[in-house]
Design a protein around this motif. Structure first.
Motif, PDB file in Angstrom:
ATOM      1  N   VAL A  41      51.313  64.206  -3.312  1.00  0.00           N
ATOM      2  CA  VAL A  41      51.231  63.550  -4.613  1.00  0.00           C
ATOM      3  C   VAL A  41      51.821  64.478  -5.667  1.00  0.00           C
ATOM      4  CG1 VAL A  41      49.694  62.507  -6.323  1.00  0.00           C
ATOM      5  CG2 VAL A  41      49.138  62.356  -3.879  1.00  0.00           C
ATOM      6  N   SER A  42      52.916  64.078  -6.277  1.00  0.00           N
ATOM      7  CA  SER A  42      53.510  64.829  -7.384  1.00  0.00           C
ATOM      8  C   SER A  42      52.902  64.294  -8.672  1.00  0.00           C
ATOM      9  CB  SER A  42      55.032  64.658  -7.402  1.00  0.00           C
ATOM     10  OG  SER A  42      55.620  65.345  -6.322  1.00  0.00           O
ATOM     11  N   ALA A  43      52.184  65.156  -9.389  1.00  0.00           N
ATOM     12  CA  ALA A  43      51.411  64.679 -10.538  1.00  0.00           C
ATOM     13  C   ALA A  43      51.527  65.619 -11.729  1.00  0.00           C
ATOM     14  CB  ALA A  43      49.938  64.532 -10.139  1.00  0.00           C
ATOM     15  N   LYS A  48      45.397  67.983 -13.035  1.00  0.00           N
ATOM     16  CA  LYS A  48      45.026  68.899 -11.946  1.00  0.00           C
ATOM     17  C   LYS A  48      43.534  68.875 -11.621  1.00  0.00           C
ATOM     18  CE  LYS A  48      45.685  73.681 -10.400  1.00  0.00           C
ATOM     19  NZ  LYS A  48      44.307  73.997  -9.977  1.00  0.00           N
ATOM     20  N   ASP A  49      42.685  69.122 -12.590  1.00  0.00           N
ATOM     21  CA  ASP A  49      41.249  69.247 -12.315  1.00  0.00           C
ATOM     22  C   ASP A  49      40.645  67.929 -11.836  1.00  0.00           C
ATOM     23  OD1 ASP A  49      40.478  72.123 -13.578  1.00  0.00           O
ATOM     24  OD2 ASP A  49      42.036  71.150 -14.749  1.00  0.00           O
ATOM     25  N   ILE A  54      38.764  64.415  -7.225  1.00  0.00           N
ATOM     26  CA  ILE A  54      38.840  63.108  -6.563  1.00  0.00           C
ATOM     27  C   ILE A  54      39.155  63.252  -5.075  1.00  0.00           C
ATOM     28  CG2 ILE A  54      40.290  61.029  -6.402  1.00  0.00           C
ATOM     29  CD1 ILE A  54      40.396  61.065  -9.484  1.00  0.00           C
ATOM     30  N   GLN A  55      39.913  64.267  -4.725  1.00  0.00           N
ATOM     31  CA  GLN A  55      40.391  64.429  -3.344  1.00  0.00           C
ATOM     32  C   GLN A  55      39.273  64.396  -2.292  1.00  0.00           C
ATOM     33  OE1 GLN A  55      42.886  67.857  -2.808  1.00  0.00           O
ATOM     34  NE2 GLN A  55      42.826  67.768  -0.588  1.00  0.00           N
ATOM     35  N   PRO A  56      38.230  65.241  -2.386  1.00  0.00           N
ATOM     36  CA  PRO A  56      37.189  65.198  -1.350  1.00  0.00           C
ATOM     37  C   PRO A  56      36.394  63.902  -1.345  1.00  0.00           C
ATOM     38  CG  PRO A  56      36.567  66.692  -3.127  1.00  0.00           C
ATOM     39  CD  PRO A  56      37.990  66.322  -3.358  1.00  0.00           C
ATOM     40  N   ILE A  57      36.290  63.244  -2.491  1.00  0.00           N
ATOM     41  CA  ILE A  57      35.591  61.952  -2.545  1.00  0.00           C
ATOM     42  C   ILE A  57      36.349  60.930  -1.701  1.00  0.00           C
ATOM     43  CG2 ILE A  57      34.845  60.062  -4.053  1.00  0.00           C
ATOM     44  CD1 ILE A  57      34.623  62.131  -6.317  1.00  0.00           C
ATOM     45  N   TYR A  58      37.674  60.943  -1.830  1.00  0.00           N
ATOM     46  CA  TYR A  58      38.486  60.004  -1.056  1.00  0.00           C
ATOM     47  C   TYR A  58      38.414  60.320   0.436  1.00  0.00           C
ATOM     48  CZ  TYR A  58      42.482  57.176   0.395  1.00  0.00           C
ATOM     49  OH  TYR A  58      43.283  56.253   1.013  1.00  0.00           O
ATOM     50  N   GLN A  59      38.436  61.595   0.763  1.00  0.00           N
ATOM     51  CA  GLN A  59      38.491  61.983   2.166  1.00  0.00           C
ATOM     52  C   GLN A  59      37.164  61.763   2.896  1.00  0.00           C
ATOM     53  OE1 GLN A  59      40.386  65.922   1.629  1.00  0.00           O
ATOM     54  NE2 GLN A  59      42.152  65.062   2.702  1.00  0.00           N
ATOM     55  N   GLN A  60      36.099  61.519   2.161  1.00  0.00           N
ATOM     56  CA  GLN A  60      34.849  61.153   2.813  1.00  0.00           C
ATOM     57  C   GLN A  60      34.990  59.832   3.548  1.00  0.00           C
ATOM     58  OE1 GLN A  60      31.756  61.172  -0.146  1.00  0.00           O
ATOM     59  NE2 GLN A  60      31.805  63.394  -0.411  1.00  0.00           N
ATOM     60  N   SER A  61      35.725  58.906   2.961  1.00  0.00           N
ATOM     61  CA  SER A  61      35.931  57.603   3.599  1.00  0.00           C
ATOM     62  C   SER A  61      37.229  57.545   4.392  1.00  0.00           C
ATOM     63  CB  SER A  61      35.928  56.490   2.542  1.00  0.00           C
ATOM     64  OG  SER A  61      36.978  56.696   1.609  1.00  0.00           O
ATOM     65  N   ILE A  67      45.338  65.115   1.487  1.00  0.00           N
ATOM     66  CA  ILE A  67      46.049  65.001   0.213  1.00  0.00           C
ATOM     67  C   ILE A  67      46.552  66.380  -0.205  1.00  0.00           C
ATOM     68  CG2 ILE A  67      45.933  64.233  -2.175  1.00  0.00           C
ATOM     69  CD1 ILE A  67      45.368  61.972  -0.252  1.00  0.00           C
ATOM     70  N   THR A  68      47.844  66.471  -0.468  1.00  0.00           N
ATOM     71  CA  THR A  68      48.441  67.697  -0.994  1.00  0.00           C
ATOM     72  C   THR A  68      49.048  67.376  -2.352  1.00  0.00           C
ATOM     73  OG1 THR A  68      48.968  68.485   1.223  1.00  0.00           O
ATOM     74  CG2 THR A  68      50.134  69.523  -0.604  1.00  0.00           C
ATOM     75  N   TYR A  69      48.767  68.239  -3.346  1.00  0.00           N
ATOM     76  CA  TYR A  69      49.263  67.986  -4.698  1.00  0.00           C
ATOM     77  C   TYR A  69      50.411  68.919  -5.058  1.00  0.00           C
ATOM     78  CZ  TYR A  69      45.003  65.242  -5.482  1.00  0.00           C
ATOM     79  OH  TYR A  69      44.002  64.310  -5.404  1.00  0.00           O
ATOM     80  N   ASN A  70      51.318  68.384  -5.822  1.00  0.00           N
ATOM     81  CA  ASN A  70      52.404  69.164  -6.423  1.00  0.00           C
ATOM     82  C   ASN A  70      52.316  68.922  -7.925  1.00  0.00           C
ATOM     83  OD1 ASN A  70      54.819  70.493  -7.044  1.00  0.00           O
ATOM     84  ND2 ASN A  70      56.074  68.699  -6.586  1.00  0.00           N
ATOM     85  N   PHE A  71      51.679  69.848  -8.648  1.00  0.00           N
ATOM     86  CA  PHE A  71      51.479  69.684 -10.089  1.00  0.00           C
ATOM     87  C   PHE A  71      52.613  70.343 -10.866  1.00  0.00           C
ATOM     88  CE2 PHE A  71      47.042  69.538  -8.470  1.00  0.00           C
ATOM     89  CZ  PHE A  71      46.714  68.277  -8.910  1.00  0.00           C
ATOM     90  N   GLY A  72      52.996  69.716 -11.959  1.00  0.00           N
ATOM     91  CA  GLY A  72      54.049  70.286 -12.787  1.00  0.00           C
ATOM     92  C   GLY A  72      54.342  69.404 -13.978  1.00  0.00           C
ATOM     93  N   ALA A  73      55.404  69.735 -14.693  1.00  0.00           N
ATOM     94  CA  ALA A  73      55.840  68.900 -15.815  1.00  0.00           C
ATOM     95  C   ALA A  73      56.418  67.603 -15.259  1.00  0.00           C
ATOM     96  CB  ALA A  73      56.889  69.635 -16.639  1.00  0.00           C
ATOM     97  N   SER A  74      56.102  66.492 -15.898  1.00  0.00           N
ATOM     98  CA  SER A  74      56.526  65.185 -15.385  1.00  0.00           C
ATOM     99  C   SER A  74      58.044  65.087 -15.241  1.00  0.00           C
ATOM    100  CB  SER A  74      56.010  64.077 -16.303  1.00  0.00           C
ATOM    101  OG  SER A  74      54.604  64.073 -16.335  1.00  0.00           O
ATOM    102  N   GLY A  75      58.767  65.641 -16.216  1.00  0.00           N
ATOM    103  CA  GLY A  75      60.223  65.590 -16.155  1.00  0.00           C
ATOM    104  C   GLY A  75      60.776  66.380 -14.981  1.00  0.00           C
ATOM    105  N   ALA A  76      60.186  67.539 -14.715  1.00  0.00           N
ATOM    106  CA  ALA A  76      60.631  68.357 -13.585  1.00  0.00           C
ATOM    107  C   ALA A  76      60.328  67.658 -12.264  1.00  0.00           C
ATOM    108  CB  ALA A  76      59.953  69.727 -13.630  1.00  0.00           C
ATOM    109  N   LEU A  77      59.159  67.030 -12.168  1.00  0.00           N
ATOM    110  CA  LEU A  77      58.787  66.302 -10.947  1.00  0.00           C
ATOM    111  C   LEU A  77      59.724  65.113 -10.730  1.00  0.00           C
ATOM    112  CD1 LEU A  77      54.904  66.314 -11.336  1.00  0.00           C
ATOM    113  CD2 LEU A  77      56.282  67.815  -9.890  1.00  0.00           C
TER     114      LEU A  77
END
Length: 264
Positions: A41-43, A48-49, A54-61, A67-77
């Motif tokens: 997920v590029s976000a 970030k926080d 949310i990640q572990p909540i989703y992975q319970q079900s 889920i792997t995140y790639n955080f950065g500036a929206s324009g760069a992403l």
């Protein structure tokens, strides 16, 4: 071969035939293990926080989904995705970047939706008592004002709009220092390397080193919207769609609200 031996052989052959037919019907077929999926997920950095909570909540079900995140500036992403970098989902802090990907046919049709909204605020270090409004930024005592790089950071684009609408941009432009994402702007104010900064309300909320002076009037900038969509080049489109749907569910919304995002 006598008649008795012949009958015995026929009996064995008939028995084997029926066993061959019946065994698949009476032998349970083992369940196929659900395959593991990793979503990238590029976000926008400002998420970030919330997204990490949310990640572990989703992975319970969905224990088979990582889920792997790639955080950065929206324009760069956005540029990374346009250049072919892997991504299953894109969540921007502004409409413009998702519009650009959609116009180039890089999104899965029908998957675009808005995650949340935010507010732009003026922050200062906790010990600063001199700045009480945007107009104080023109004071000679204010030497550095941090904001996102307007060409790639949506928070910087919104800040640029506000300063120009207030008529103070030309008076403060020599003081501006630019961050590559909104979290760099927050860090500059937290460390005292900037006298003030323009960040999202959600960024200010996670820090105990800064205080909010004022929220920018929403009429002075474009609506702060976080659109998200599944990327067409994803190899895990069904799983990506499920995660996007989950981000619009009540459990995810509750986390976003906790961090100060505005959700409907």
């Amino acid at each position: 071969m006598n008649k008795r031996q012949m009958l015995a052989l026929i009996g064995i052959a008939v028995t084997s035939f029926f066993l061959a037919i019946a065994l698949p019907l009476i032998t349970p077929t083992p369940l196929t293990a659900q395959s593991n999926v990793t979503l990238l997920v590029s976000a926008a950095a400002s998420l970030k926080d919330a997204l990490e909570e949310i990640q572990p909540i989703y992975q319970q079900s969905k224990p088979n989904v990582s889920i792997t995140y790639n955080f950065g500036a929206s324009g760069a992403l956005q540029q990374q995705i346009e250049q072919g970098a892997p991504a299953d989902i894109f969540i921007s802090a502004a409409i413009r970047q998702v519009d650009a990907l959609e116009q180039k046919g890089l999104l899965v049709p029908g998957t675009r939706t808005n995650l949340a909204n935010n507010r732009l605020v003026l922050i200062v270090p906790n010990n600063n008592t001199a700045i009480k409004s945007f107009f104080n930024l023109t004071d000679t005592k204010v030497r550095k004002i941090a904001m996102g790089e307007p060409r790639s950071v949506p928070a910087g684009q919104y800040a640029d709009q506000v300063l120009k609408k207030l008529g103070i941009f030309d008076k403060v432009k020599s003081k501006l220092v630019f961050g590559n994402n909104v979290r760099q702007v927050l860090a500059a104010v937290e460390s005292g390397n900037a006298d003030a900064g323009l960040v999202y309300a959600t960024d200010a909320k996670i820090s105990n080193k800064v205080k909010i002076i004022v929220a920018a009037d929403e009429k002075y900038h474009s609506a702060i919207v976080y659109p998200m969509a599944v990327i067409k080049s994803s190899k895990n489109i069904p799983a990506a769609k499920e995660f996007v749907d989950f981000l619009s569910s009540n459990p995810a919304k509750n986390v976003l609200k906790k961090y100060g995002f505005i959700v409907s």
